[in-house]
Design a protein around this motif. Structure first.
Motif, PDB file in Angstrom:
ATOM      1  N   SER A 183       4.443   0.951   1.933  1.00 32.76           N
ATOM      2  CA  SER A 183       4.378   0.332   3.257  1.00 32.76           C
ATOM      3  C   SER A 183       5.557  -0.610   3.489  1.00 32.76           C
ATOM      4  N   ASP A 196      -4.155   2.475   2.914  1.00 33.01           N
ATOM      5  CA  ASP A 196      -3.190   1.652   3.648  1.00 33.01           C
ATOM      6  C   ASP A 196      -3.786   1.247   4.996  1.00 33.01           C
ATOM      7  N   PHE A 236       0.846  -1.193   0.000  1.00 37.28           N
ATOM      8  CA  PHE A 236       0.000   0.000   0.000  1.00 37.28           C
ATOM      9  C   PHE A 236       0.885   1.248   0.000  1.00 37.28           C
TER      10      PHE A 236
END
Length: 367
Positions: A212, A63, A44
């Motif tokens: 991420s 996210d 994400f």
């Protein structure tokens, strides 16, 4: 509705073609769709922009693991890229267009009811400690004490509380701004202005795109271990956006899941109906045979499921809805089982013990 298999064949079934409310066992299907649509290495992203007045814009793209530790890493990166002073923090959740809340979630302080948003931190939940003297502090070492915590703690008894940040007026964006602001201060980035909700201006140059630190595989491990509703529906929204473009919507998520089940597993709405990805909605429906098809397709990823009472399994629990779906260890690998009870009394552990006996394996009754 129940069924159990051995060596690829159904050896016992009951009401296997009837639709049931699945609750959280549906998360296995959401995880499978995520792997197929996004890929196990998917990460994400969150985007950051800075204008000439040193306003920091944060644009979320769903996210689910934008937690305090991740925010600290992001701020460190922003600082290393020359961001030493900011005026306002502008928080942008327009990557999602969610006209309605998460179907099945209610307006309570329970963290399971936290609403979804394209930009959210710590699963839209706040963990705080309220002292007997009325003082309030963060219950997490990695999370600073924020003004929002003191505000939401009013009316709570003393003790430790994990609460839904969206229960009273949906404080999701304020929470994001306060956390980023506190992390900036902690790391020596000066903030002179305030927190403002709003979209990123068209044409503003991207300053930093954060991927991420967790791959989808790691996201799914947390999703299935902790049965996190927020993660499941962030994934649901992201899949819809991947297939049909941003902004993400509930409708796009539903269409993506329906198309996945139809095209990948040959399933129709008489087999499965999905309104959201966590199992919270009582409008979700699935037959035990459909759940079996999902489990068979999920076998390469079975180790993502928790191992409890000598089987890999995912539970599902709501008032009047009790279930398990997973795998017994078989002679030639994993043998799938499905247990779905839509009834007032929870007898799933007794039924699971019976299924284990039918399968030919000893199972300890869950305490």
């Amino acid at each position: 509705g129940i069924l159990v298999t051995r060596n690829g064949a159904i050896i016992y079934e009951q009401n296997a073609d009837r639709q049931f409310i699945p609750a959280s066992v549906l998360k296995i299907g959401t995880a499978l769709a995520g792997i197929r649509i996004l890929g196990k290495e998917y990460r994400f992203t969150t985007r950051f922009y800075v204008n000439g007045d040193r306003d920091l814009y944060i644009r979320g793209l769903a996210d689910p693991l934008l937690v305090s530790e991740e925010v600290a890493k992001i701020v460190a990166t922003l600082r290393s890229r020359g961001l030493s002073t900011i005026r306002n923090i502008v928080v942008d959740d327009t990557g999602c267009r969610l006209e309605n809340g998460t179907d099945g979630a209610t307006n309570t302080l329970n963290p399971y009811d936290a609403q979804n948003s394209c930009l959210a931190v710590n699963f839209n939940t706040i963990n705080l400690v309220k002292g007997a003297d009325g003082s309030v502090r963060s219950a997490e070492e990695q999370t600073p004490t924020l003004p929002l915590m003191r505000e939401l703690a009013q009316g709570l008894p003393s003790g430790t509380h994990r609460i839904n940040a969206t229960a009273t007026g949906n404080q999701s964006l304020r929470y994001v701004g306060e956390l980023f602001g506190a992390m900036c201060k902690k790391q020596g980035v000066t903030m002179r202005g305030k927190i403002i909700p709003g979209p990123v201006p068209e044409g503003l140059k991207l300053f930093y795109e954060h991927g991420s630190s967790k791959s989808l595989d790691e996201v799914l491990t947390g999703l299935l271990k902790y049965s996190n509703n927020f993660i499941a529906n962030q994934l649901f929204l992201a899949m819809g956006a991947k297939e049909y473009g941003w902004p993400a919507t509930w409708d796009k998520g539903q269409r993506a899941m329906t198309a996945f089940y139809r095209n990948e597993l040959g399933l129709s709405e008489k087999d499965i109906v999905v309104r959201e990805g966590s199992g919270l909605s009582r409008q979700n429906r699935v037959t035990p045979k459909t759940m079996l098809a999902i489990l068979e397709a999920f076998k390469p990823h079975a180790k993502l499921l928790p191992f409890e009472n000598n089987c890999l399994r995912k539970s599902g629990t709501m008032t009047g809805v009790y279930g398990y779906a997973g795998y017994f260890a078989g002679e030639r690998g994993l043998d799938s089982f499905v247990l779905m009870l839509n009834q007032p009394k929870n007898t799933r552990d007794q039924v699971l013990e019976m299924l284990g006996a039918i399968h030919g394996a000893k199972r300890k009754r869950k305490n």
